[in-house]
Design an enzyme around this catalytic site. Structure first.
Site, PDB file in Angstrom:
ATOM      1  N   THR A  58      -4.025 -11.405  -0.132  1.00  0.00           N
ATOM      2  CA  THR A  58      -4.340 -10.011   0.198  1.00  0.00           C
ATOM      3  C   THR A  58      -3.555  -8.939  -0.560  1.00  0.00           C
ATOM      4  OG1 THR A  58      -2.976 -10.568   2.119  1.00  0.00           O
ATOM      5  CG2 THR A  58      -5.326 -10.250   2.492  1.00  0.00           C
ATOM      6  N   VAL A  97      11.080   3.652  11.868  1.00  0.00           N
ATOM      7  CA  VAL A  97      10.233   4.620  12.573  1.00  0.00           C
ATOM      8  C   VAL A  97       9.965   4.115  13.983  1.00  0.00           C
ATOM      9  CG1 VAL A  97       7.946   5.691  12.639  1.00  0.00           C
ATOM     10  CG2 VAL A  97       9.210   5.531  10.472  1.00  0.00           C
ATOM     11  N   ALA A 103      -2.997  -3.188   5.012  1.00  0.00           N
ATOM     12  CA  ALA A 103      -3.865  -4.324   5.331  1.00  0.00           C
ATOM     13  C   ALA A 103      -4.565  -4.150   6.677  1.00  0.00           C
ATOM     14  CB  ALA A 103      -3.034  -5.614   5.356  1.00  0.00           C
ATOM     15  N   ALA A 144      11.970   0.836   6.638  1.00  0.00           N
ATOM     16  CA  ALA A 144      12.952   0.288   7.586  1.00  0.00           C
ATOM     17  C   ALA A 144      14.015  -0.543   6.873  1.00  0.00           C
ATOM     18  CB  ALA A 144      12.238  -0.566   8.628  1.00  0.00           C
ATOM     19  N   ALA A 178       0.825  -1.208   0.000  1.00  0.00           N
ATOM     20  CA  ALA A 178       0.000   0.000   0.000  1.00  0.00           C
ATOM     21  C   ALA A 178       0.862   1.263   0.000  1.00  0.00           C
ATOM     22  CB  ALA A 178      -0.927  -0.010   1.208  1.00  0.00           C
ATOM     23  N   HIS A 214      -1.744 -13.711   5.683  1.00  0.00           N
ATOM     24  CA  HIS A 214      -2.606 -12.615   5.241  1.00  0.00           C
ATOM     25  C   HIS A 214      -3.231 -11.856   6.414  1.00  0.00           C
ATOM     26  CE1 HIS A 214      -3.124 -15.374   1.514  1.00  0.00           C
ATOM     27  NE2 HIS A 214      -2.060 -14.608   1.394  1.00  0.00           N
TER      28      HIS A 214
HETATM   29  C1  LIG Z   1       5.946 -14.902   2.392  1.00  0.00           C
HETATM   30  C2  LIG Z   1       4.669 -14.215   1.977  1.00  0.00           C
HETATM   31  C3  LIG Z   1       3.953 -14.708   0.891  1.00  0.00           C
HETATM   32  C4  LIG Z   1       2.769 -14.082   0.503  1.00  0.00           C
HETATM   33  N1  LIG Z   1       2.173 -14.454  -0.661  1.00  0.00           N
HETATM   34  C5  LIG Z   1       1.153 -13.715  -1.151  1.00  0.00           C
HETATM   35  C6  LIG Z   1       0.669 -13.936  -2.471  1.00  0.00           C
HETATM   36  O1  LIG Z   1       1.179 -14.754  -3.221  1.00  0.00           O
HETATM   37  N2  LIG Z   1      -0.384 -13.186  -2.889  1.00  0.00           N
HETATM   38  C7  LIG Z   1      -0.974 -12.262  -2.093  1.00  0.00           C
HETATM   39  O2  LIG Z   1      -1.964 -11.653  -2.520  1.00  0.00           O
HETATM   40  N3  LIG Z   1      -0.513 -12.009  -0.857  1.00  0.00           N
HETATM   41  C8  LIG Z   1       0.567 -12.675  -0.396  1.00  0.00           C
HETATM   42  N4  LIG Z   1       1.103 -12.362   0.817  1.00  0.00           N
HETATM   43  C9  LIG Z   1       0.469 -11.293   1.595  1.00  0.00           C
HETATM   44  C10 LIG Z   1       0.690  -9.905   0.989  1.00  0.00           C
HETATM   45  O3  LIG Z   1       1.986  -9.813   0.432  1.00  0.00           O
HETATM   46  C11 LIG Z   1       0.451  -8.857   2.070  1.00  0.00           C
HETATM   47  O4  LIG Z   1      -0.888  -8.957   2.520  1.00  0.00           O
HETATM   48  C12 LIG Z   1       0.667  -7.438   1.612  1.00  0.00           C
HETATM   49  O5  LIG Z   1       1.907  -7.296   0.956  1.00  0.00           O
HETATM   50  C13 LIG Z   1       0.609  -6.492   2.813  1.00  0.00           C
HETATM   51  O6  LIG Z   1       0.719  -5.164   2.360  1.00  0.00           O
HETATM   52  P1  LIG Z   1       0.868  -3.980   3.389  1.00  0.00           P
HETATM   53  O7  LIG Z   1       1.018  -2.743   2.593  1.00  0.00           O
HETATM   54  O8  LIG Z   1      -0.223  -4.036   4.382  1.00  0.00           O
HETATM   55  O9  LIG Z   1       2.205  -4.297   4.207  1.00  0.00           O
HETATM   56  P2  LIG Z   1       3.665  -4.613   3.691  1.00  0.00           P
HETATM   57  O10 LIG Z   1       3.679  -4.853   2.230  1.00  0.00           O
HETATM   58  O11 LIG Z   1       4.200  -5.675   4.567  1.00  0.00           O
HETATM   59  O12 LIG Z   1       4.447  -3.251   3.910  1.00  0.00           O
HETATM   60  C14 LIG Z   1       4.794  -2.723   5.167  1.00  0.00           C
HETATM   61  C15 LIG Z   1       6.120  -2.000   5.011  1.00  0.00           C
HETATM   62  O13 LIG Z   1       6.337  -1.205   6.168  1.00  0.00           O
HETATM   63  C16 LIG Z   1       7.693  -1.329   6.548  1.00  0.00           C
HETATM   64  N5  LIG Z   1       7.769  -1.029   7.980  1.00  0.00           N
HETATM   65  C17 LIG Z   1       7.196  -1.724   8.997  1.00  0.00           C
HETATM   66  N6  LIG Z   1       7.512  -1.176  10.174  1.00  0.00           N
HETATM   67  C18 LIG Z   1       8.290  -0.105   9.900  1.00  0.00           C
HETATM   68  C19 LIG Z   1       8.943   0.858  10.715  1.00  0.00           C
HETATM   69  N7  LIG Z   1       8.862   0.829  12.057  1.00  0.00           N
HETATM   70  N8  LIG Z   1       9.655   1.837  10.110  1.00  0.00           N
HETATM   71  C20 LIG Z   1       9.756   1.898   8.765  1.00  0.00           C
HETATM   72  N9  LIG Z   1       9.168   0.988   7.946  1.00  0.00           N
HETATM   73  C21 LIG Z   1       8.451   0.010   8.514  1.00  0.00           C
HETATM   74  C22 LIG Z   1       8.018  -2.774   6.206  1.00  0.00           C
HETATM   75  O14 LIG Z   1       9.404  -3.000   6.135  1.00  0.00           O
HETATM   76  C23 LIG Z   1       7.298  -2.947   4.893  1.00  0.00           C
HETATM   77  O15 LIG Z   1       8.096  -2.571   3.793  1.00  0.00           O
HETATM   78  C24 LIG Z   1       2.281 -12.965   1.241  1.00  0.00           C
HETATM   79  C25 LIG Z   1       2.996 -12.475   2.335  1.00  0.00           C
HETATM   80  C26 LIG Z   1       4.191 -13.077   2.689  1.00  0.00           C
HETATM   81  C27 LIG Z   1       4.990 -12.501   3.826  1.00  0.00           C
END
Ligand SMILES: Cc1cc2nc3c(=O)[nH]c(=O)nc-3n(C[C@H](O)[C@H](O)[C@H](O)COP(=O)(O)OP(=O)(O)OC[C@H]3O[C@@H](n4cnc5c(N)ncnc54)[C@H](O)[C@@H]3O)c2cc1C
Length: 526
Positions: free
Chosen positions: A503, A238, A492, A54, A33, A459
């Site tokens: 997701t 952060v 998420a 991070a 996101a 997820h």
């Molecule tokens: C191994 C794995 C396989 C998966 N396979 C699939 C798939 O095939 N298809 C699918 O649809 N979904 C899959 N998922 C789930 C999907 O990737 C996630 O639901 C989605 O990427 C989450 O998006 P997000 O933006 O919420 O968080 P994220 O994409 O996790 O982003 C959060 C970001 O914030 C950063 N962050 C966190 N804390 C801090 C901090 N304190 N300071 C600075 N930065 C910080 C993190 O490093 C990260 O880059 C998978 C997940 C994993 C881990």
């Protein structure tokens, strides 16, 4: 630079102290996101955007480590947070999350599946205006370049995330067998699992081109990073948000062994479903008692932070194969999917069965078939372990404690066992090694196993729920934090419930929608 900047109160400064860097928008977390939001908001050249991550950043594809480029398997070690969770009380297992620009989209399996329309309609019914299917479909279309069905009216053909399905000729033998067996078992064939009305077995839509994982770092940040109004600060952890008079005016981060302060008109928290609530709690926004227990001053008593953890509980059936030459751990981990509905369920496509190409098996070369509960009634929770900015949260999933969840995952497990006894897949299997075929299994046995052994589909969502404040939600239907000005949560964690799909695409869709609102109506986020 926008007009609003000057209206925003900055941190207390003396005349001699240099001002901390100030931005129109700071986005915390460059994941599925966050990267999208930074890219979309910075399309306005008059708005300064700082994207904080991070983990590391790899601006050039040819200098990007192989684990991030190679979509054939997940990256679990080099770019991971090394978190864990308790799927059932007392059992602790790793909970992978990406720690790099692109976030979890940069380490994941590249399954590019949308939820069913009813998922988003349920969100809207729970108080999330603007999130019903007809509202989210334009964002799903905008984010994708569907190489197979781009001309369908529910698909896009010009977005940053390329999506394709393995044609039959590219399917591994075990995936061809899986599809043949699913037909034998009476399931429909489904050429496009993202057809809003579809169900059945077919190739997975995947955001990969050959081996290349098309993460949000590749799809969104690569073209955006040349913009002078977008700065990307990687390797910056952060610690907490800065809040005064119920307004978030910036944050504190650690980078290169030093602590820095940045200020902004609007701070967008996109650190994911495990880290966004953790950062909120460390900043004094969360359940009062929990914050007090860790000696954190309460800025806002928000009991919903960390509650409502929603996910996909899963189990797997393991088997060895007769012909070990079909097991290649360098081949794509997954290629096919079956989406279907549990008997007697009124939640369409609430179950998934997935053929996994290979898996460790001490009995010999083999694979697993995963069974996944896609519509979850139960909820888990996330709690702060301590006020230390480096301590991971405690994640307690409570999987299958709700009997409706345990019953349907039990059915899915039985349906998965049927695959091992039918048609081409049965012919391929040497022996089922889990569950132990020597042990009879009643439904009660399987249900007990669901409660003790179901693991996360990776997820997690829902821990900073969007909806009505009167109903305990933490953010409104644009991600704005109730009770704190200038603070948005967008990832998420704001989903009211996990959609009936992996997701990633839904997180990117959230980034598209909130990014668009932030760019076009910035005043409404101050
Ligand atoms: C191994 C794995 C396989 C998966 N396979 C699939 C798939 O095939 N298809 C699918 O649809 N979904 C899959 N998922 C789930 C999907 O990737 C996630 O639901 C989605 O990427 C989450 O998006 P997000 O933006 O919420 O968080 P994220 O994409 O996790 O982003 C959060 C970001 O914030 C950063 N962050 C966190 N804390 C801090 C901090 N304190 N300071 C600075 N930065 C910080 C993190 O490093 C990260 O880059 C998978 C997940 C994993 C881990």
């Amino acid at each position: 630079m926008s007009q609003q900047k000057d209206k925003t109160p900055g941190p207390t400064q003396t005349s001699s102290a240099p001002s901390p860097p100030h931005f129109d928008t700071i986005v915390v977390g460059a994941g599925s996101a966050g990267a999208v939001i930074a890219a979309r908001v910075s399309e306005d050249p008059n708005r300064t955007v700082c994207l904080i991550e991070a983990g590391p950043d790899y601006p050039l594809l040819n200098e990007t480590p192989a684990d991030l480029v190679n979509s054939h398997n997940n990256s679990y070690v080099d770019h991971d947070w090394h978190l864990d969770y308790e799927p059932t009380r007392g059992r602790v297992v790793p909970f992978p999350r990406g720690r790099v620009t692109g976030g979890s989209s940069a380490v994941n399996t590249t399954i590019a599946l949308r939820g069913v329309p009813e998922d988003y309609d349920e969100w809207a019914d729970s108080g999330c205006d603007g999130w019903q299917w007809d509202d989210v479909l334009p964002a799903f279309k905008r984010l994708e370049r569907d190489l197979d069905f781009g001309n369908a009216d529910y698909h896009g053909d010009a977005g940053p995330i390329s999506i394709r399905r393995y044609p039959t000729a590219e399917l591994l033998p075990q995936h061809q067998a899986f599809l043949a067996t699913s037909t034998d078992l009476g399931y429909a064939q489904c050429a496009d699992a993202n057809d809003p009305d579809g169900w059945g077995a077919g190739p997975h839509p995947m955001n990969k081109l050959g081996r290349l994982r098309v993460s949000t770092a590749v799809g969104y940040l690569a073209p955006a990073r040349v913009r002078p109004n977008l700065s990307i600060r990687a390797d910056s952890h952060v610690r907490r948000l800065l809040i005064r008079n119920q307004r978030c005016y910036g944050l504190e981060l650690e980078s290169g062994g030093e602590v820095h302060t940045l200020t902004a008109n609007t701070v967008v928290l996109s650190a994911g479903a495990l880290m966004s609530p953790t950062i909120l709690m460390r900043s004094g926004i969360g359940p009062r008692q929990q914050l007090a227990a860790h000696g954190i001053d309460v800025v806002l008593d928000a009991p919903g932070v960390g509650a409502n953890l929603s996910d996909h509980p899963a189990l797997a059936v393991a088997a060895t194969v007769r012909d070990g030459s079909i097991i290649d751990t360098d081949s794509p981990l997954i290629q096919t999917i079956l989406r279907y509905t549990a008997e007697g369920s009124n939640k369409r496509n609430d179950l998934q069965i997935e053929q996994i190409s290979f898996a460790n098996n001490r009995h010999g070369p083999g694979f697993v078939i995963a069974c996944v509960l896609e519509y979850q009634y139960g909820r888990g929770e996330l709690r702060l372990r301590s006020a230390d900015p480096h301590d991971p949260p405690v994640v307690d999933n409570h999987f299958c404690e709700d009997t409706r969840d345990a019953t349907r995952l039990t059915q899915c497990f039985r349906d998965t066992l049927a695959f091992t006894k039918t048609g081409a897949l049965a012919e391929m299997i040497d022996q089922v090694t889990y569950p132990d075929p020597a042990r009879a299994m009643s439904d009660d046995d399987i249900m007990a196993r669901c409660r003790t052994h179901a693991g996360s589909g990776f997820h997690p969502c829902g821990t900073v729920r969007m909806g009505d404040s009167s109903d305990g939600a933490v953010v409104d239907s644009r991600g704005r934090c109730y009770g704190i000005d200038g603070l948005v949560v967008a990832d998420a964690s704001i989903m009211p419930s996990v959609p009936r799909a992996n997701t990633n695409l839904t997180c990117i869709m959230i980034g598209e929608k909130i990014g668009e609102w932030l760019r076009t109506e910035p005043d409404s986020f101050l």
